[in-house]
Design a protein around this motif. Structure first.
Motif, PDB file in Angstrom:
ATOM      1  N   SER A 148     -42.662  37.346  32.576  1.00 32.97           N
ATOM      2  CA  SER A 148     -42.563  38.813  32.625  1.00 32.97           C
ATOM      3  C   SER A 148     -43.773  39.417  33.320  1.00 32.97           C
ATOM      4  N   TRP A 149     -44.953  38.831  33.091  1.00 28.56           N
ATOM      5  CA  TRP A 149     -46.155  39.319  33.764  1.00 28.56           C
ATOM      6  C   TRP A 149     -46.050  39.122  35.269  1.00 28.56           C
ATOM      7  N   TRP A 150     -45.575  37.952  35.683  1.00 26.98           N
ATOM      8  CA  TRP A 150     -45.579  37.635  37.106  1.00 26.98           C
ATOM      9  C   TRP A 150     -44.456  38.312  37.865  1.00 26.98           C
ATOM     10  N   ARG A 151     -43.434  38.745  37.158  1.00 26.56           N
ATOM     11  CA  ARG A 151     -42.432  39.581  37.823  1.00 26.56           C
ATOM     12  C   ARG A 151     -43.033  40.927  38.217  1.00 26.56           C
ATOM     13  N   LYS A 152     -44.118  41.315  37.533  1.00 29.85           N
ATOM     14  CA  LYS A 152     -44.775  42.584  37.847  1.00 29.85           C
ATOM     15  C   LYS A 152     -45.798  42.443  38.972  1.00 29.85           C
ATOM     16  N   THR A 153     -46.263  41.228  39.242  1.00 27.42           N
ATOM     17  CA  THR A 153     -47.345  41.059  40.205  1.00 27.42           C
ATOM     18  C   THR A 153     -46.922  40.397  41.515  1.00 27.42           C
ATOM     19  N   LEU A 154     -45.820  39.663  41.516  1.00 28.41           N
ATOM     20  CA  LEU A 154     -45.376  39.011  42.752  1.00 28.41           C
ATOM     21  C   LEU A 154     -44.798  40.046  43.718  1.00 28.41           C
ATOM     22  N   ALA A 157     -40.573  41.577  48.011  1.00 29.31           N
ATOM     23  CA  ALA A 157     -39.745  40.847  48.958  1.00 29.31           C
ATOM     24  C   ALA A 157     -39.536  39.404  48.503  1.00 29.31           C
ATOM     25  N   LEU A 158     -40.574  38.824  47.947  1.00 34.53           N
ATOM     26  CA  LEU A 158     -40.481  37.450  47.470  1.00 34.53           C
ATOM     27  C   LEU A 158     -39.559  37.365  46.262  1.00 34.53           C
ATOM     28  N   PRO A 166     -40.677  33.479  39.103  1.00 31.38           N
ATOM     29  CA  PRO A 166     -41.566  33.649  37.946  1.00 31.38           C
ATOM     30  C   PRO A 166     -41.288  32.644  36.831  1.00 31.38           C
ATOM     31  N   GLU A 167     -40.006  32.369  36.567  1.00 32.25           N
ATOM     32  CA  GLU A 167     -39.672  31.409  35.509  1.00 32.25           C
ATOM     33  C   GLU A 167     -40.115  30.000  35.887  1.00 32.25           C
ATOM     34  N   GLN A 209     -44.099  32.333  50.092  1.00 33.50           N
ATOM     35  CA  GLN A 209     -44.203  33.451  51.026  1.00 33.50           C
ATOM     36  C   GLN A 209     -44.130  32.983  52.472  1.00 33.50           C
ATOM     37  N   ALA A 210     -44.697  31.798  52.747  1.00 35.98           N
ATOM     38  CA  ALA A 210     -44.674  31.284  54.115  1.00 35.98           C
ATOM     39  C   ALA A 210     -43.263  30.984  54.583  1.00 35.98           C
ATOM     40  N   GLN A 211     -42.356  30.729  53.660  1.00 32.41           N
ATOM     41  CA  GLN A 211     -40.974  30.424  54.018  1.00 32.41           C
ATOM     42  C   GLN A 211     -40.164  31.672  54.296  1.00 32.41           C
TER      43      GLN A 211
END
Length: 232
Positions: A148-154, A157-158, A166-167, A209-211
């Motif tokens: 849940s935290w990383w869904r807020k920070t990624l 577009a990714l 995130p999971e 992100q590079a992909q």
């Protein structure tokens, strides 16, 4: 953590004894491991009669379950509010803060109760026990919280391209923490484990992100109309 109802005739001294027992159990298990810990050793470390330990906890399983739950609750209350992402914080900055230095004076460090939980989760003799189930439940809570935290920070577009990222990152994080806990229980110390974990997560996100440009370009190429000559 679920609060235990106060028994008839129980006073503050009883609650204090319970805390002493949990503190003692924490030290005994940390020093001697799951198999070496006994109710008698816990009572000796707590400087209480064995009967007092059994009055609070009917058996070793329930004692360990309470220890895991209490340790997690204390640790989480201390760090969760400071480690959740700030508004607008990037993934990289967040994981750098998340896996930064831990206060060495904090008694209930995550690594200690996590190590105990991992030992219980792989110990066949306690496969169906309360303590093991309690840890596995906490483990799922931690995994969901990371995700849940990383869904807020990624980057948006990714996430749009790979909503399950995130999971997967959360599962990867817990798997490494499990391995580090086993290494610690085996007497091995992985230096700079937390910074290494943060670097691994950052690298995985950079790869994802590079992909994006190549995949987006390929998608545009597939959608590009055929030249007029080819249609003729």
């Amino acid at each position: 953590m679920i609060d235990r109802p106060r028994r008839s005739g129980e006073h503050r001294t009883s609650a204090a004894s319970r805390e002493r027992i949990l503190d003692a159990a924490f030290e005994v298990i940390r020093d001697e491991g799951y198999s070496g810990a006994t109710m008698a050793k816990v009572a000796k470390k707590a400087e209480l009669p064995v009967g007092s330990v059994y009055w609070h906890f009917e058996n070793k399983d329930l004692l360990l379950a309470a220890l895991i739950e209490t340790s997690y609750a204390r640790w989480h209350s201390q760090v969760a509010s400071t480690l959740q992402p700030f508004p607008g914080e990037s993934f990289g900055r967040h994981i750098e803060r998340l896996f930064g230095a831990v206060d060495a004076e904090r008694q209930y460090d995550a690594a200690d109760f996590w190590r105990l939980g991992v030992i219980l989760s792989v110990e066949k003799s306690v496969r169906e026990q309360v303590a093991r189930e309690r840890f596995l439940h906490i483990r799922q809570l931690q995994r969901a919280e990371f995700a849940s935290w990383w869904r807020k920070t990624l980057p948006e577009a990714l996430l749009a391209h790979d909503p399950g990222l995130p999971e997967r990152l959360s599962g990867f994080t817990l798997a490494l923490q499990d391995g580090n806990a086993i290494a610690g229980a085996s007497g091995e110390t992985i230096k700079a484990f937390r910074p290494m974990l943060a670097s691994s997560l950052a690298h995985l996100v950079e790869q994802a992100q590079a992909q994006l440009p190549a995949q987006a370009g390929a998608a545009r190429k597939r959608r590009k109309p055929e030249p007029a000559e080819a249609k003729a």
